[in-house]
Design a protein around this motif. Structure first.
Motif, PDB file in Angstrom:
ATOM      1  N   ASP A  38       0.850  -1.333  -0.072  1.00 19.09           N
ATOM      2  CA  ASP A  38      -0.011  -0.235   0.049  1.00 19.09           C
ATOM      3  C   ASP A  38       0.896   1.193  -0.136  1.00 19.09           C
ATOM      4  O   ASP A  38       0.335   2.179  -0.304  1.00 19.09           O
ATOM      5  N   GLU A  39       2.288   1.179   0.362  1.00 19.52           N
ATOM      6  CA  GLU A  39       3.017   2.180   0.460  1.00 19.52           C
ATOM      7  C   GLU A  39       3.743   2.415  -0.805  1.00 19.52           C
ATOM      8  O   GLU A  39       4.193   3.490  -1.165  1.00 19.52           O
ATOM      9  N   VAL A  40       4.138   1.165  -1.416  1.00 19.60           N
ATOM     10  CA  VAL A  40       5.220   1.354  -2.493  1.00 19.60           C
ATOM     11  C   VAL A  40       4.752  -0.160  -3.295  1.00 19.60           C
ATOM     12  O   VAL A  40       4.857  -0.947  -2.955  1.00 19.60           O
ATOM     13  N   ASP A  41       4.131   0.124  -4.733  1.00 20.93           N
ATOM     14  CA  ASP A  41       3.833  -0.924  -5.333  1.00 20.93           C
ATOM     15  C   ASP A  41       4.967  -1.190  -6.438  1.00 20.93           C
ATOM     16  O   ASP A  41       5.091  -0.419  -7.348  1.00 20.93           O
ATOM     17  N   LEU A  42       5.681  -2.299  -6.184  1.00 20.57           N
ATOM     18  CA  LEU A  42       7.073  -2.201  -6.907  1.00 20.57           C
ATOM     19  C   LEU A  42       6.727  -2.601  -8.370  1.00 20.57           C
ATOM     20  O   LEU A  42       7.515  -2.367  -9.271  1.00 20.57           O
ATOM     21  N   VAL A  43       5.532  -2.825  -8.960  1.00 20.17           N
ATOM     22  CA  VAL A  43       5.127  -2.925 -10.121  1.00 20.17           C
ATOM     23  C   VAL A  43       4.911  -1.879 -10.763  1.00 20.17           C
ATOM     24  O   VAL A  43       5.122  -1.602 -12.032  1.00 20.17           O
ATOM     25  N   ASP A  44       4.810  -0.710 -10.124  1.00 16.37           N
ATOM     26  CA  ASP A  44       4.372   0.756 -10.568  1.00 16.37           C
ATOM     27  C   ASP A  44       5.855   1.416 -10.534  1.00 16.37           C
ATOM     28  O   ASP A  44       6.203   1.582  -9.641  1.00 16.37           O
ATOM     29  N   GLN A  45       6.335   1.823 -11.782  1.00 18.50           N
ATOM     30  CA  GLN A  45       7.662   2.405 -12.115  1.00 18.50           C
ATOM     31  C   GLN A  45       7.554   3.952 -11.101  1.00 18.50           C
ATOM     32  O   GLN A  45       8.604   4.237 -10.342  1.00 18.50           O
ATOM     33  N   LYS A  66       6.767 -12.162  -7.930  1.00 17.56           N
ATOM     34  CA  LYS A  66       5.398 -12.979  -7.911  1.00 17.56           C
ATOM     35  C   LYS A  66       5.923 -14.555  -8.177  1.00 17.56           C
ATOM     36  O   LYS A  66       6.530 -14.860  -9.098  1.00 17.56           O
ATOM     37  N   VAL A  67       5.460 -15.486  -7.295  1.00 17.94           N
ATOM     38  CA  VAL A  67       5.796 -16.748  -7.272  1.00 17.94           C
ATOM     39  C   VAL A  67       4.871 -17.857  -7.272  1.00 17.94           C
ATOM     40  O   VAL A  67       3.624 -17.378  -7.046  1.00 17.94           O
ATOM     41  N   GLY A  68       5.211 -19.100  -7.667  1.00 15.94           N
ATOM     42  CA  GLY A  68       4.134 -20.067  -7.594  1.00 15.94           C
ATOM     43  C   GLY A  68       4.778 -21.580  -8.156  1.00 15.94           C
ATOM     44  O   GLY A  68       5.833 -21.348  -8.778  1.00 15.94           O
ATOM     45  N   ARG A  82       5.688 -10.380 -16.749  1.00 20.71           N
ATOM     46  CA  ARG A  82       5.410  -9.266 -16.501  1.00 20.71           C
ATOM     47  C   ARG A  82       5.573  -8.532 -15.400  1.00 20.71           C
ATOM     48  O   ARG A  82       6.247  -7.454 -15.130  1.00 20.71           O
ATOM     49  N   ASP A  83       5.054  -9.244 -14.054  1.00 17.58           N
ATOM     50  CA  ASP A  83       5.066  -8.648 -12.843  1.00 17.58           C
ATOM     51  C   ASP A  83       6.831  -8.626 -12.347  1.00 17.58           C
ATOM     52  O   ASP A  83       7.284  -7.566 -11.802  1.00 17.58           O
ATOM     53  N   ASN A  84       7.197  -9.644 -12.632  1.00 18.20           N
ATOM     54  CA  ASN A  84       8.740 -10.054 -12.054  1.00 18.20           C
ATOM     55  C   ASN A  84       9.880  -9.147 -12.957  1.00 18.20           C
ATOM     56  O   ASN A  84      10.605  -8.705 -12.238  1.00 18.20           O
ATOM     57  N   LEU A  85       9.385  -8.916 -14.283  1.00 20.62           N
ATOM     58  CA  LEU A  85      10.330  -7.871 -14.908  1.00 20.62           C
ATOM     59  C   LEU A  85      10.140  -6.591 -14.478  1.00 20.62           C
ATOM     60  O   LEU A  85      11.270  -6.064 -14.102  1.00 20.62           O
ATOM     61  N   ALA A  86       8.763  -6.144 -14.133  1.00 15.60           N
ATOM     62  CA  ALA A  86       8.767  -5.040 -13.582  1.00 15.60           C
ATOM     63  C   ALA A  86       9.387  -4.718 -12.468  1.00 15.60           C
ATOM     64  O   ALA A  86       9.910  -3.535 -12.057  1.00 15.60           O
ATOM     65  N   ILE A  87       9.369  -5.762 -11.429  1.00 12.84           N
ATOM     66  CA  ILE A  87       9.893  -5.458 -10.020  1.00 12.84           C
ATOM     67  C   ILE A  87      11.377  -5.361 -10.318  1.00 12.84           C
ATOM     68  O   ILE A  87      11.843  -4.648  -9.627  1.00 12.84           O
ATOM     69  N   ALA A  88      11.926  -6.071 -11.046  1.00 17.76           N
ATOM     70  CA  ALA A  88      13.508  -6.289 -11.138  1.00 17.76           C
ATOM     71  C   ALA A  88      13.879  -4.803 -11.569  1.00 17.76           C
ATOM     72  O   ALA A  88      14.830  -3.903 -11.230  1.00 17.76           O
ATOM     73  N   LEU A  89      13.425  -4.304 -12.708  1.00 15.81           N
ATOM     74  CA  LEU A  89      13.780  -3.109 -13.356  1.00 15.81           C
ATOM     75  C   LEU A  89      13.491  -2.016 -12.555  1.00 15.81           C
ATOM     76  O   LEU A  89      14.233  -0.961 -12.264  1.00 15.81           O
ATOM     77  N   ASN A  90      12.416  -1.840 -11.706  1.00 17.07           N
ATOM     78  CA  ASN A  90      11.900  -0.830 -11.055  1.00 17.07           C
ATOM     79  C   ASN A  90      12.800  -0.773  -9.785  1.00 17.07           C
ATOM     80  O   ASN A  90      13.356   0.480  -9.326  1.00 17.07           O
TER      81      ASN A  90
END
Length: 316
Positions: A38-45, A66-68, A82-90
């Motif tokens: 809620d404070e920082v969404d790591l998918v959001d650059q 995002k794991v499974g 998508r989500d894991n690329l975004a987290i890494a790059l951001n």
């Protein structure tokens, strides 16, 4: 690192992140940055960059992901990449922009080829095709590893990565479809015992071999690596020992106390035939895992029962 170092643990509510927080606190570290989604969404650059700029961490550990398990990876591959690329790059770029000098990115053993040398050395990366069932997740993790490598080369930042083997321990996700094999087995055998079932059906043939690392051992390895002056760009973290899924299932069955039989559904995939890490680089630096599999299963089952009783069991 000094006890007052400002350390950001991305993904601190997950199994790995929470274990690392426990390890830091046990060592007397108090200046920990632990924001929720809620404070920082790591998918959001934009939000990630803004958080880094405002909070100025000195050291970053990226455990957020995002794991499974096999089914989740096969069903939602676009979501995983998508989500894991975004987290890494951001996280990597956000850290660079805000002046972070040291970052450790958490990868996964699934980055290595499906048919890789056994045990798998770090330099077998990208030498042949990946396991198709988790290719999307693996590609995102490879991208994160390479981001750290190239940022280190170009910007002179100490950004590096750790590749753990299959993890288990307190705080795992026990969803029967989306969890990893360790947690799925704990729950399957426990519920079968509770219901008085005669059998438990398990995917595959049981022939595939896996290496399992307790998450507290991983947390200790991460703590160790963050204090190494010149670590490798990426390094394997594991026990250096593996067991067949059949042997593992029988161990869980025994420790949980399920008295029925195991039925193997060979129409379902085994996944990668074998995944054993070559941990010679890490052991050469002076670190080795301490928690054996038998002890680890018992500790994890006790944690499962405690989390279930307290209504804190992760199931999503």
């Amino acid at each position: 690192m000094k006890p007052d170092t400002r350390i950001y643990v991305a993904g601190h509510r997950g199994m790995v992140g929470s274990a690392f927080v426990r390890r830091l606190q046990a060592a007397g570290f108090t200046n920990l940055l632990l924001p929720g989604r809620d404070e920082v969404d790591l998918v959001d650059q934009a939000k990630t960059y803004a958080w880094f700029e405002k909070n100025k961490p000195e050291v970053v550990f990226v455990a957020a992901a995002k794991v499974g398990g096999i089914l989740a990876n096969k069903t939602y591959p676009a979501d995983f990449i998508r989500d894991n690329l975004a987290i890494a790059l951001n996280c990597v770029e956000g850290a660079r922009r805000s002046g972070v000098q040291r970052l450790l990115f958490l990868g996964s053993s699934c980055i290595y080829p499906k048919i890789a040398p056994q045990p798998m050395p770090e330099d077998c990366l990208l030498t042949s095709p990946l396991e198709p069932t988790n290719e999307a997740y693996a590609l995102a993790k490879i991208a994160g590893l390479k981001l750290c490598q190239h940022y280190r080369n170009q910007y002179g930042l100490l950004f590096h990565s750790a590749m753990p083997t299959n993890l288990y321990g307190p705080g795992d996700n026990y969803h029967l479809q989306n969890s990893h094999v360790f947690a799925a087995f704990i729950r399957k055998f426990h519920e079968a015992k509770e219901s008085g079932a005669k059998e438990v059906v398990v995917w595959g043939t049981g022939a595939a071999k896996r290496e399992f690392l307790h998450v507290d051992d991983l947390a200790d390895a991460i703590f160790f690596l963050l204090q190494v002056d010149d670590p490798p760009d990426w390094i394997n973290v594991g026990t250096g020992e593996d067991v067949s899924i059949k042997e593992f299932a029988e161990a869980v069955q025994r420790i949980v106390g399920f008295e029925g039989r195991i039925v193997w559904d060979s129409s379902k995939p085994d996944g990668t035939p074998r995944k054993l890490m070559d941990v010679s680089r890490l052991s050469g630096l002076g670190w080795k895992a301490k928690i054996g599999l038998e002890e680890g299963i018992r500790k994890t089952y006790a944690a499962f029962l405690e989390e279930k009783s307290a209504g804190r069991l992760r199931d999503f």
